[in-house]
Design a protein around this motif. Structure first.
Motif, PDB file in Angstrom:
ATOM      1  N   ASN A  18       0.840  -1.187   0.000  1.00 41.12           N
ATOM      2  CA  ASN A  18       0.000   0.000   0.000  1.00 41.12           C
ATOM      3  C   ASN A  18       0.878   1.241   0.000  1.00 41.12           C
ATOM      4  OD1 ASN A  18      -2.386  -1.440   0.107  1.00 41.12           O
ATOM      5  ND2 ASN A  18      -2.360  -1.508   2.347  1.00 41.12           N
ATOM      6  N   LEU A  19       0.578   2.149  -0.932  1.00 39.95           N
ATOM      7  CA  LEU A  19       1.237   3.446  -0.907  1.00 39.95           C
ATOM      8  C   LEU A  19       0.228   4.449  -0.362  1.00 39.95           C
ATOM      9  CD1 LEU A  19       3.601   5.356  -1.779  1.00 39.95           C
ATOM     10  CD2 LEU A  19       2.367   5.638  -3.931  1.00 39.95           C
ATOM     11  N   LYS A  20       0.601   5.075   0.757  1.00 35.25           N
ATOM     12  CA  LYS A  20      -0.301   6.071   1.352  1.00 35.25           C
ATOM     13  C   LYS A  20       0.189   7.463   0.949  1.00 35.25           C
ATOM     14  CE  LYS A  20      -2.411   3.437   4.837  1.00 35.25           C
ATOM     15  NZ  LYS A  20      -3.845   3.339   4.897  1.00 35.25           N
ATOM     16  N   ILE A  21      -0.716   8.204   0.363  1.00 41.73           N
ATOM     17  CA  ILE A  21      -0.381   9.559  -0.074  1.00 41.73           C
ATOM     18  C   ILE A  21      -1.152  10.531   0.814  1.00 41.73           C
ATOM     19  CG2 ILE A  21      -0.405  11.172  -2.023  1.00 41.73           C
ATOM     20  CD1 ILE A  21      -0.674   8.558  -3.807  1.00 41.73           C
ATOM     21  N   HIS A  22      -0.388  11.262   1.641  1.00 38.21           N
ATOM     22  CA  HIS A  22      -1.038  12.200   2.554  1.00 38.21           C
ATOM     23  C   HIS A  22      -1.148  13.559   1.860  1.00 38.21           C
ATOM     24  CE1 HIS A  22      -0.571   9.210   5.712  1.00 38.21           C
ATOM     25  NE2 HIS A  22       0.614   8.969   5.157  1.00 38.21           N
ATOM     26  N   LEU A  23      -2.370  14.037   1.758  1.00 38.27           N
ATOM     27  CA  LEU A  23      -2.644  15.212   0.940  1.00 38.27           C
ATOM     28  C   LEU A  23      -2.518  16.514   1.732  1.00 38.27           C
ATOM     29  CD1 LEU A  23      -5.784  13.757  -0.844  1.00 38.27           C
ATOM     30  CD2 LEU A  23      -3.417  13.760  -1.674  1.00 38.27           C
TER      31      LEU A  23
ATOM     32  N   LEU B 291      -9.902   6.610  -1.273  1.00 42.56           N
ATOM     33  CA  LEU B 291      -9.772   7.858  -0.538  1.00 42.56           C
ATOM     34  C   LEU B 291     -10.282   7.625   0.884  1.00 42.56           C
ATOM     35  CD1 LEU B 291      -9.167  10.952  -0.729  1.00 42.56           C
ATOM     36  CD2 LEU B 291     -11.587  11.254  -1.307  1.00 42.56           C
ATOM     37  N   SER B 292      -9.520   8.125   1.845  1.00 41.55           N
ATOM     38  CA  SER B 292      -9.961   7.941   3.230  1.00 41.55           C
ATOM     39  C   SER B 292     -11.183   8.799   3.499  1.00 41.55           C
ATOM     40  CB  SER B 292      -8.835   8.311   4.186  1.00 41.55           C
ATOM     41  OG  SER B 292      -8.561   9.686   4.070  1.00 41.55           O
ATOM     42  N   GLU B 293     -11.869   8.516   4.574  1.00 37.63           N
ATOM     43  CA  GLU B 293     -13.130   9.195   4.858  1.00 37.63           C
ATOM     44  C   GLU B 293     -12.952  10.699   5.074  1.00 37.63           C
ATOM     45  OE1 GLU B 293     -15.805   7.680   7.996  1.00 37.63           O
ATOM     46  OE2 GLU B 293     -15.735   5.832   6.789  1.00 37.63           O
ATOM     47  N   ASP B 294     -11.821  11.045   5.708  1.00 39.14           N
ATOM     48  CA  ASP B 294     -11.611  12.478   5.962  1.00 39.14           C
ATOM     49  C   ASP B 294     -11.078  13.210   4.727  1.00 39.14           C
ATOM     50  OD1 ASP B 294      -9.054  11.584   5.804  1.00 39.14           O
ATOM     51  OD2 ASP B 294      -8.437  12.218   7.812  1.00 39.14           O
ATOM     52  N   GLY B 295     -10.881  12.459   3.653  1.00 40.70           N
ATOM     53  CA  GLY B 295     -10.455  13.078   2.407  1.00 40.70           C
ATOM     54  C   GLY B 295      -9.014  13.534   2.390  1.00 40.70           C
TER      55      GLY B 295
END
Ligand SMILES: Nc1ncnc2c1ncn2[C@@H]1O[C@H](COP(=O)(O)OP(=O)(O)O)[C@@H](O)[C@H]1O
Ligand SMILES: [Mg+2]
Lengths: 253, 308
Positions: B230-235, B253-257
């Motif tokens: 998994n590559l997590k991209i923190h926006l 996309l995570s719930e908090d966007g």
């Protein structure tokens, strides 16, 4: 032959015997002494002698034999039942031990224990009456062969038993009555003919009679026949045991 | 010397109640490896070990240990084996030292004081050597069982659920011991239904499901084949919804966007560069990147699900 393994099992079983010496050694001695006081000394003095042997002397081989049988049987049956019950049988089954070695380890230990108790009972009896032994080596042979045979029988029962009730039912329901009817306290010659015949299917009759002959030279049964019967009993138990081990009956799943 | 120390062929086990616990097991264990047999409760792990070690009669099939048939040449075969059973089967009346010495005797080997002390110390049982087994805690009993098996100086050690009901410290100690044994060349076969154990320790993993081996594979390969990353991209800014060009399956996309998660397989061309370029072109700014591996647990769940 895994001699070290066999010796280890033998010594482990022997140490089990002496872990609770009060229970294993004292209780048969006490029981026998009581029999002796009641039947040998108290009642016996009223009875006179049988074939020239005083009644107190007469019952000694029978008492020894009864203790020998019960102890060989219960030591062997509990000896093999215990590892099944607590699960430690795995160490015997997964070790490079043959069925013969496992059998001998348990059976020789129970037979030794039974022999030790027998000797103690003999010594205790000497306090009550002198007991010369006419054929000491043959007495030893009769006793040890019987002890071994009943140890094998005990193994059969211990493997067959899957509960403590079954384990204890044989000594109570079979061995004690058959010993009492097997001529501890009387010669089967004094029984009515029908009961004499019935007595002859009781294997314990031969064992007691054989030992009594080697003690006093008197007998109701030819000692060779007694000897033969003990051998047959040994072979029969061996066959059942070997079948149990080969099929894994109640030992392996 | 063959590279396989244990070879199991076409092994079936049907219990007396007609329950088929093992069917058509074919499995080879390599000399010197740590092999984890992974399976749910009741899958047949203990039964399989039982057959190899002589506790359970096989219905059909063959097993050799070090080239020796486990029935015809049981003495030679069993001399190579140490077995640590799943349950705490111990004689409560013996003390720790007696228990170990007797175990060695059953294997037909002469007493060895040095080995005895070594094993007791390795297992941190030296202080307890004169204690009766029944006074020991569960974890210590487990170590006594391991000690018994080691008294045979086995070439193959079976550990049947060695860490079931054992606390974290002890579990770590157990793994240190296993690594030490492996260094000495001992082959180790352990069963477990804790996936992390297999993941941490094993060289190879076999999965058993309902009495059948459904997979045997190098752990590394297994992780690569089935495991994804998994590559997590923190926006930098909240994203309302996934951009339209996104391939639904791979990107979430995570719930908090605030986090995009991109799943990819390590073995394939990953498409990470393309993704990052695309994001940049769309003007989506990121503050951080992280990757994580999916665990064997997920692999295992996938496998069992595919099967049923
Ligand atoms: N002696 C037995 N008789 C009948 N069924 C058994 C016996 N031993 C185990 N089983 C059954 O065989 C299956 C496999 O058991 P086991 O090998 O102990 O599984 P595991 O070790 O993977 O949990 C289980 O369903 C179990 O109930
Ligand atoms: Mg199990």
């Amino acid at each position: 032959m895994n001699i070290i393994g066999l010796k280890t099992l033998y010594l482990k079983e022997m140490s089990r015997t002496f872990r609770v010496p009060g229970q294993t050694l004292l209780s048969p001695v006490l029981t026998t002494a009581l029999y002796f006081i009641v039947f040998g000394s108290a009642v016996g003095t009223q009875l006179g002698s049988i074939d020239g042997v005083s009644y107190a002397q007469y019952i000694v081989p029978g008492l020894i034999m009864m203790a020998l049988l019960t102890n060989a049987l219960s030591a062997a049956s509990s000896g093999i039942y215990f590892p099944k019950f607590i699960g430690t049988k795995y160490e015997l089954l997964s070790a490079p031990l043959s069925y013969l070695e496992i059998t001998l380890g348990f059976a020789l230990a129970s037979a030794s224990r039974a022999m030790i108790i027998s000797v103690i009972i003999y010594l205790v009896s000497l306090f009550f009456t002198p007991i010369p032994i006419e054929h000491p080596l043959l007495a030893l042979l009769f006793a040890s062969l019987t002890a071994f045979a009943f140890s094998l029988f005990g193994l059969v029962i211990g493997i067959w038993a899957d509960s403590f009730e079954k384990l204890s039912i044989f000594p109570v329901l079979i061995i004690t009555p058959l010993s009492f009817l097997g001529g501890i306290f009387y010669s089967i010659d004094i029984l009515p003919p029908l009961w004499q015949k019935l007595s002859l299917i009781n294997p314990i009759v031969y064992m007691i009679s054989g030992l009594r002959w080697s003690f006093f030279g008197i007998t109701d049964i030819n000692p060779l026949i007694s000897f033969g019967m003990i051998c047959i009993f040994t072979v029969a138990c061996s066959l059942v045991l070997s079948w149990m081990f080969r099929t894994g009956y109640r030992i392996k799943s | 010397m063959s590279k396989d120390i244990i070879v199991i062929e076409e092994l079936d086990k049907v219990y007396d109640n007609d329950f088929k616990a093992l069917s058509k097991i074919n499995l080879s264990i390599r000399r010197g490896e740590i092999f984890a047999l992974l399976g749910a409760n009741g899958a047949g792990k203990t039964t399989l070990i039982g057959v190899v070690c002589g506790l359970v009669n096989a219905t059909s099939g063959t097993v050799t240990v070090g080239g020796y048939d486990h029935v015809k040449n049981y003495r030679s075969a069993r001399s190579l084996i140490g077995l640590v059973p799943q349950e705490l089967y111990l004689d409560p009346f013996l003390n720790v030292m007696e228990t170990l010495a007797i175990a060695r005797g059953f294997y037909g080997k002469k007493p060895d004081k040095k080995l005895l002390e070594q094993v007791l110390r390795d297992l941190s049982l030296w202080e307890k050597k004169d204690d009766k087994v029944q006074q020991l805690s569960g974890g210590m009993k487990r170590r006594v069982l391991i000690g018994k098996a080691l008294m045979n100086e086995p070439e193959v050690l079976f550990l049947d659920e060695p860490t079931a009901g054992v606390d974290v410290d002890l579990r770590r100690g157990m793994w240190e011991l296993v690594s030490k044994l492996k260094e000495r060349g001992t082959t180790i076969i352990l069963t477990t239904h804790y996936i992390e154990e297999a993941q941490d320790m094993a060289d190879r993993i076999g999965v058993i499901i309902d009495g059948q081996i459904s997979l045997v594979e190098e752990k590394e390969t297994l992780m690569k084949q089935f495991g994804g990353k998994n590559l997590k991209i923190h926006l930098a800014e909240k994203l309302q919804k996934l951009p339209r060009w996104c391939d639904e399956g791979n990107l979430t996309l995570s719930e908090d966007g605030m986090t995009l998660t991109y799943t990819y397989k390590a073995s394939e061309s990953t498409g990470i560069t393309a993704l990052l370029t695309q994001l940049k072109e769309e003007g989506i700014n990121m503050v951080d990147l992280s990757t994580e591996e999916t665990s064997l647990e997920e692999i295992f769940v996938n496998l069992t699900h595919n099967d049923s």
